[in-house]
Design a protein around this motif. Structure first.
Motif, PDB file in Angstrom:
ATOM      1  N   LEU A 248     -30.786  37.327  18.565  1.00 30.27           N
ATOM      2  CA  LEU A 248     -29.914  36.217  18.214  1.00 30.27           C
ATOM      3  C   LEU A 248     -28.867  36.662  17.190  1.00 30.27           C
ATOM      4  N   GLU A 249     -29.291  37.483  16.255  1.00 27.50           N
ATOM      5  CA  GLU A 249     -28.362  38.016  15.254  1.00 27.50           C
ATOM      6  C   GLU A 249     -27.278  38.871  15.921  1.00 27.50           C
ATOM      7  N   LEU A 250     -27.680  39.731  16.837  1.00 27.23           N
ATOM      8  CA  LEU A 250     -26.715  40.589  17.530  1.00 27.23           C
ATOM      9  C   LEU A 250     -25.748  39.773  18.398  1.00 27.23           C
ATOM     10  N   GLN A 251     -26.252  38.759  19.051  1.00 24.99           N
ATOM     11  CA  GLN A 251     -25.420  37.981  19.968  1.00 24.99           C
ATOM     12  C   GLN A 251     -24.473  37.033  19.251  1.00 24.99           C
ATOM     13  N   THR A 252     -24.845  36.605  18.048  1.00 21.68           N
ATOM     14  CA  THR A 252     -24.007  35.630  17.334  1.00 21.68           C
ATOM     15  C   THR A 252     -23.214  36.252  16.193  1.00 21.68           C
ATOM     16  N   ASP A 253     -23.592  37.454  15.784  1.00 23.70           N
ATOM     17  CA  ASP A 253     -22.982  38.115  14.630  1.00 23.70           C
ATOM     18  C   ASP A 253     -23.193  37.303  13.351  1.00 23.70           C
ATOM     19  N   ILE A 254     -24.336  36.621  13.299  1.00 23.93           N
ATOM     20  CA  ILE A 254     -24.744  35.855  12.119  1.00 23.93           C
ATOM     21  C   ILE A 254     -26.044  36.482  11.628  1.00 23.93           C
ATOM     22  N   SER A 255     -26.151  36.707  10.331  1.00 22.08           N
ATOM     23  CA  SER A 255     -27.326  37.403   9.798  1.00 22.08           C
ATOM     24  C   SER A 255     -28.607  36.618  10.081  1.00 22.08           C
ATOM     25  N   SER A 256     -29.688  37.358  10.211  1.00 18.48           N
ATOM     26  CA  SER A 256     -30.976  36.722  10.504  1.00 18.48           C
ATOM     27  C   SER A 256     -31.408  35.794   9.369  1.00 18.48           C
ATOM     28  N   SER A 257     -31.067  36.143   8.128  1.00 17.39           N
ATOM     29  CA  SER A 257     -31.448  35.266   7.019  1.00 17.39           C
ATOM     30  C   SER A 257     -30.693  33.939   7.091  1.00 17.39           C
TER      31      SER A 257
ATOM     32  N   ARG B  63     -35.673  25.124  17.351  1.00 20.90           N
ATOM     33  CA  ARG B  63     -36.819  26.019  17.100  1.00 20.90           C
ATOM     34  C   ARG B  63     -37.562  26.325  18.397  1.00 20.90           C
ATOM     35  N   GLN B  64     -37.709  25.325  19.235  1.00 21.74           N
ATOM     36  CA  GLN B  64     -38.390  25.518  20.515  1.00 21.74           C
ATOM     37  C   GLN B  64     -37.618  26.510  21.385  1.00 21.74           C
ATOM     38  N   ARG B  65     -36.313  26.348  21.451  1.00 19.17           N
ATOM     39  CA  ARG B  65     -35.485  27.248  22.247  1.00 19.17           C
ATOM     40  C   ARG B  65     -35.439  28.648  21.636  1.00 19.17           C
ATOM     41  N   LYS B  66     -35.545  28.732  20.318  1.00 19.07           N
ATOM     42  CA  LYS B  66     -35.506  30.015  19.617  1.00 19.07           C
ATOM     43  C   LYS B  66     -36.687  30.890  20.010  1.00 19.07           C
ATOM     44  N   LYS B  67     -37.786  30.287  20.436  1.00 17.29           N
ATOM     45  CA  LYS B  67     -38.980  31.056  20.805  1.00 17.29           C
ATOM     46  C   LYS B  67     -38.704  31.993  21.977  1.00 17.29           C
ATOM     47  N   ALA B  68     -37.680  31.700  22.768  1.00 16.68           N
ATOM     48  CA  ALA B  68     -37.386  32.519  23.946  1.00 16.68           C
ATOM     49  C   ALA B  68     -36.584  33.768  23.603  1.00 16.68           C
ATOM     50  N   ILE B  69     -36.160  33.910  22.357  1.00 16.50           N
ATOM     51  CA  ILE B  69     -35.312  35.039  21.972  1.00 16.50           C
ATOM     52  C   ILE B  69     -35.726  35.501  20.575  1.00 16.50           C
TER      53      ILE B  69
ATOM     54  N   THR C 135     -22.393  27.960  16.801  1.00 15.67           N
ATOM     55  CA  THR C 135     -22.520  29.269  17.451  1.00 15.67           C
ATOM     56  C   THR C 135     -23.963  29.539  17.859  1.00 15.67           C
ATOM     57  N   VAL C 136     -24.899  29.305  16.943  1.00 13.71           N
ATOM     58  CA  VAL C 136     -26.318  29.536  17.241  1.00 13.71           C
ATOM     59  C   VAL C 136     -26.802  28.556  18.310  1.00 13.71           C
ATOM     60  N   ALA C 137     -26.435  27.299  18.174  1.00 11.85           N
ATOM     61  CA  ALA C 137     -26.851  26.297  19.162  1.00 11.85           C
ATOM     62  C   ALA C 137     -26.344  26.670  20.549  1.00 11.85           C
ATOM     63  N   ASN C 138     -25.108  27.116  20.641  1.00 13.84           N
ATOM     64  CA  ASN C 138     -24.552  27.522  21.931  1.00 13.84           C
ATOM     65  C   ASN C 138     -25.311  28.709  22.504  1.00 13.84           C
ATOM     66  N   GLU C 139     -25.636  29.678  21.662  1.00 17.47           N
ATOM     67  CA  GLU C 139     -26.379  30.849  22.127  1.00 17.47           C
ATOM     68  C   GLU C 139     -27.781  30.471  22.603  1.00 17.47           C
ATOM     69  N   LEU C 140     -28.331  29.407  22.043  1.00 16.23           N
ATOM     70  CA  LEU C 140     -29.657  28.938  22.454  1.00 16.23           C
ATOM     71  C   LEU C 140     -29.574  28.020  23.673  1.00 16.23           C
TER      72      LEU C 140
END
Length: 106
Positions: free
Chosen positions: A65-74, A54-60, A93-98
């Motif tokens: 994040l949805e566009l970069q991972t191809d995973i829906s925002s929901s 969650r802390q890292r998510k604040k930067a994006i 995938t999300v953890a790697n992108e973060l």
């Protein structure tokens, strides 16, 4: 002096300057990473792992994040609430992108 030689000299100087800048940035990033040790999480300590995500998510933004991972925002939102309710593949995938390097040991 030949104009072509002068032009080449200017290009070389520009490349040297650019290389120096790139190396300075790389060195700065390495120095910064020394101050931030790699986080490790016990397998049952999902609270700290999710808090770090969650802390890292604040930067994006969620949309980025949805566009970069191809995973829906929901799906990403649900994952950040409770990662146990998502697939391991999506989670990694999300953890790697973060910027989180996660591996699983048996």
């Amino acid at each position: 002096m030949n104009p072509k030689v002068l032009q080449l000299r200017d290009q070389v100087n520009s490349l040297e300057s650019h290389m120096h800048s790139v190396l300075e940035d790389l060195l700065h990033n390495i120095e910064d990473s020394v101050d931030r040790p790699i986080s490790t999480y016990p397998i049952y300590d999902k609270d700290n792992l999710v808090a770090d995500m969650r802390q890292r998510k604040k930067a994006i933004s969620l949309e980025e994040l949805e566009l970069q991972t191809d995973i829906s925002s929901s799906t990403i939102k649900r994952m950040l609430k409770d990662p146990s309710k998502t697939s391991l593949d999506n989670f990694l995938t999300v953890a790697n992108e973060l910027g989180m390097k996660i591996w699983i040991e048996k």
